[in-house]
Design a protein around this motif. Sequence first.
Motif, PDB file in Angstrom:
ATOM      1  N   GLN A  68       6.653  11.671 -62.998  1.00  0.00           N
ATOM      2  CA  GLN A  68       5.396  10.934 -63.105  1.00  0.00           C
ATOM      3  C   GLN A  68       4.342  11.775 -63.810  1.00  0.00           C
ATOM      4  O   GLN A  68       4.155  12.947 -63.508  1.00  0.00           O
ATOM      5  CB  GLN A  68       4.898  10.504 -61.740  1.00  0.00           C
ATOM      6  N   LEU A  69       3.687  11.144 -64.763  1.00  0.00           N
ATOM      7  CA  LEU A  69       2.673  11.827 -65.555  1.00  0.00           C
ATOM      8  C   LEU A  69       1.296  11.296 -65.173  1.00  0.00           C
ATOM      9  O   LEU A  69       1.178  10.314 -64.450  1.00  0.00           O
ATOM     10  CB  LEU A  69       2.935  11.576 -67.040  1.00  0.00           C
ATOM     11  N   GLN A  70       0.271  11.952 -65.689  1.00  0.00           N
ATOM     12  CA  GLN A  70      -1.089  11.456 -65.482  1.00  0.00           C
ATOM     13  C   GLN A  70      -1.565  10.832 -66.779  1.00  0.00           C
ATOM     14  O   GLN A  70      -1.594  11.485 -67.817  1.00  0.00           O
ATOM     15  CB  GLN A  70      -2.028  12.601 -65.092  1.00  0.00           C
ATOM     16  N   ARG A  71      -1.910   9.558 -66.689  1.00  0.00           N
ATOM     17  CA  ARG A  71      -2.354   8.864 -67.901  1.00  0.00           C
ATOM     18  C   ARG A  71      -3.871   8.731 -67.880  1.00  0.00           C
ATOM     19  O   ARG A  71      -4.437   8.132 -66.960  1.00  0.00           O
ATOM     20  CB  ARG A  71      -1.703   7.481 -67.996  1.00  0.00           C
ATOM     21  N   LEU A  72      -4.482   9.276 -68.900  1.00  0.00           N
ATOM     22  CA  LEU A  72      -5.936   9.244 -69.005  1.00  0.00           C
ATOM     23  C   LEU A  72      -6.298   8.192 -70.045  1.00  0.00           C
ATOM     24  O   LEU A  72      -5.839   8.272 -71.193  1.00  0.00           O
ATOM     25  CB  LEU A  72      -6.415  10.631 -69.427  1.00  0.00           C
ATOM     26  N   TYR A  73      -7.062   7.190 -69.630  1.00  0.00           N
ATOM     27  CA  TYR A  73      -7.467   6.116 -70.542  1.00  0.00           C
ATOM     28  C   TYR A  73      -8.874   6.362 -71.069  1.00  0.00           C
ATOM     29  O   TYR A  73      -9.750   6.777 -70.320  1.00  0.00           O
ATOM     30  CB  TYR A  73      -7.479   4.773 -69.818  1.00  0.00           C
ATOM     31  N   GLY A  74      -9.059   6.068 -72.335  1.00  0.00           N
ATOM     32  CA  GLY A  74     -10.390   6.173 -72.904  1.00  0.00           C
ATOM     33  C   GLY A  74     -10.615   5.058 -73.901  1.00  0.00           C
ATOM     34  O   GLY A  74      -9.683   4.332 -74.252  1.00  0.00           O
ATOM     35  N   THR A  75     -11.846   4.929 -74.342  1.00  0.00           N
ATOM     36  CA  THR A  75     -12.126   3.961 -75.389  1.00  0.00           C
ATOM     37  C   THR A  75     -13.035   4.623 -76.406  1.00  0.00           C
ATOM     38  O   THR A  75     -13.744   5.581 -76.086  1.00  0.00           O
ATOM     39  CB  THR A  75     -12.747   2.670 -74.822  1.00  0.00           C
ATOM     40  N   ALA A  76     -12.976   4.144 -77.634  1.00  0.00           N
ATOM     41  CA  ALA A  76     -13.791   4.742 -78.691  1.00  0.00           C
ATOM     42  C   ALA A  76     -14.254   3.660 -79.657  1.00  0.00           C
ATOM     43  O   ALA A  76     -13.506   2.713 -79.930  1.00  0.00           O
ATOM     44  CB  ALA A  76     -12.979   5.798 -79.447  1.00  0.00           C
TER      45      ALA A  76
END
Length: 738
Positions: free
Chosen positions: A222-230
Amino acid sequence: MLQIQLPDGSVKEYPENYTAIDVAKTIGERLAAATLAAEINGTVVDATRPVGQVFNLPPGTPIPLKLITSRDPKALAVMRHSAAHVMARAVMRLYPGVGLAFGPTTGHGFYYDFDLDTKISEDDFPRIEEEMKKIIADAEPFERFSATRDEAVKFCGDLNQKLKVEHIQTGLADHDSLSFYRQGEFVDLCRGPHVPDAGRITAIKLISIAGSYWKGDANNKQLQRLYGTAWFSQKDLDEYLKQIDEAKKRDHRVLGKQLGLFSISQEVGPGLCLWLPKGSAIRATLEDFIKKELLKRGYTPVYSPHIGRVEMYETSGHFPYYRDAQFSPIFGHDAGALVDFWIRKLREHKEGTSVFSLDDEKKLLESAKVMGAALTEYPLSGSVDAKIDTLRVWEKNQERYLLKPMNCPHHVQMYASQQRSYRDLPVRLAEFGTVYRHEKTGELNGMLRVRGLTQDDAHLFCTPDQVEEEFKSTLELVKFVLSSVGLDDYRVQLSLRDSKNKTKYVGSDENWDRAETTLRKVLTEMGWSFTACEGEAAFYGPKTDFMVRDCIGREWQLGTVQLDFNLPERFKLEYIGADNKPHRPVMIHRAPFGSMERFTGMLIEHFAGAFPLWLAPEQVRVLPISEKAYDYAASVERRFREAGFRTTTDYSSNRVNAKVRDAQLQLIPYMLVVGEKEAAEDAVDVRDRLLGDAQREKLTVAAAIAKLQEELTARRVRQVVKSSFRSFEESSEEENEY
RNA sequence: GCUGCUGUAGCUCAGUGGUAGAGCGCGUCCUUGGUAAGGACGAGGUCCUGGGUUCAAAUCCCAGCAGCAGCUCCA
């Protein structure tokens, strides 16, 4: 020299090593500064790559080139992908030793998957964002370079990026040359393209952190998914954030509570939906609508019980294929669950997936005896198969029922309850069948994913000759039903078998090929646009699914039409053909709404709670001006009820202003204001929710009833508030290969 | 099921290691009103559940349950 054709059709010559930026410079400095990427021969590439190197077009052929600036929608995806790199770079600075997985763009932003033992939390967002802003301010360029596979493996190995190494060796095994992008100290295996430098990224924001699995496989790490927007401007970013807030207001869970449509209570249980009176009104209207439609189309309504013998679901395959997603069987004998567990353990032991000792068996035998199952025949020293057989024999003599997970086996039994002639076919059995599935806790979602649901189900049994015709008319029914309720924003998906993993399915290759070919043929003949998706079929057959999006853009399956050559075989269904010989019928499973729960949930979001008159749970509200008008209000209410409208009267001590406001906020289509004047004239003052005060209309009661009845019978949809997160056009999820 | 976040009045939410608040809603009364909020008073809470730390826990810690987001799954 390089021959380049610009979008206006003109062809110009440039030096061999010219990049898109160089070309832009010849047109104007400002254009060059604004150029973020280039579209060469239809493919978006870096603006900083020499145009001639991208494609090996035959000498003398002009290369079509389009400069992409922030005004082009394609620029957003390029920039967001660059933003993902910037985020990864920032994370690497703050969390040394972080492993990089994938970092693609999404419909509204981007994410990056990190392999990191330290947990990132939302509290860390500000410092990550700050680091990102530093990187953006430094505006270092994105530099592309290529490497052979061996070089790439070594390179990623040296950087200690194990996941990248694994990916190069597995997922990218057929790529000889791989590209990398360097941005300052940060280097990432990446297909690109990227904006020229980090300074082109204007407005960024981290959105959320969540878990994900490496390569999408729950068995993997399991990974850590970091969401962002630009976005290209702070204004666009703010606008987007505002849109998200707006979208959340039309969430069916929010509106369902606010408008008193349904409730899910912890006392009853997770995923078990309580249809409150108003929600039930909507559902009943939908059910009446489709019942009438089905009668017209030659369906026969049937009813079947909520449970059925486990053996039947073993025959159909539902029980073995979906056991973990079902409620446990109901055992008639106290020792039933114990023996059931016992058999499973023996099987696991046989397959070598678990250890089951003689001592365990002795304990189980003892327990079974205490529970009243002597099992004297059990061959303690015999083979595992003999043991399983003994237990199976005992089990077969006991009652074992399953809360039904599907209606089809019941309908199959109805078909089989009498001998069928080809003259009887097609047989179309329809039922609003309630089924129960023990969905995993993390999957539950309001009405959209529940544990108890009612399908507007039907099963068609037909001859092979009738399949295409029946399939076609069923698809048309689904389309008709969806358009009748005003749902037109859907995507048609042809769900096929996963050709690489056939263990998930029952039936022969021949049956599958036949079914899939038929489906594709019918869809193509109908001229519908559809997307084919491998691995999305049901275990017994391929299907055509109608997919819609919810308020925040998630896709859900509503209607479905499924073709099935396999269950008739497993249940040995027959009909007597014209040749006086038995033949096997073909089954079509279909549900235009899918489930009443999910469909109603989606409708709530589709209309943002503002239902058209025919569906509105409360259609008309009578608002007496004062107590003096109470008697008249009651008579108006009664007459509207008798005319078939769901009508209430507001007898609160509020002034009419407040009554209007309440009704308006409750999204009631029509308000009838009545006072002494109206009472004297047998009239009502009709206030239309959509038109408001400006276009009030005083009508006699009879005229008002006639007006509303016209709108009702036409099932008119007068308003659908557009949502920015529903449409299918904008959602071109960029699949980044690496 | 996994990861993270959240759980305070019917609803939406604020709040603090020292015993609980707002707005809306609800109830009663006054007001008898004409198309998006008339006024006054009042009732409502095991601060999700169970443990632990502490003189003291709703607040800190652990576990469970439930909800939310994402992942995985979806007959």
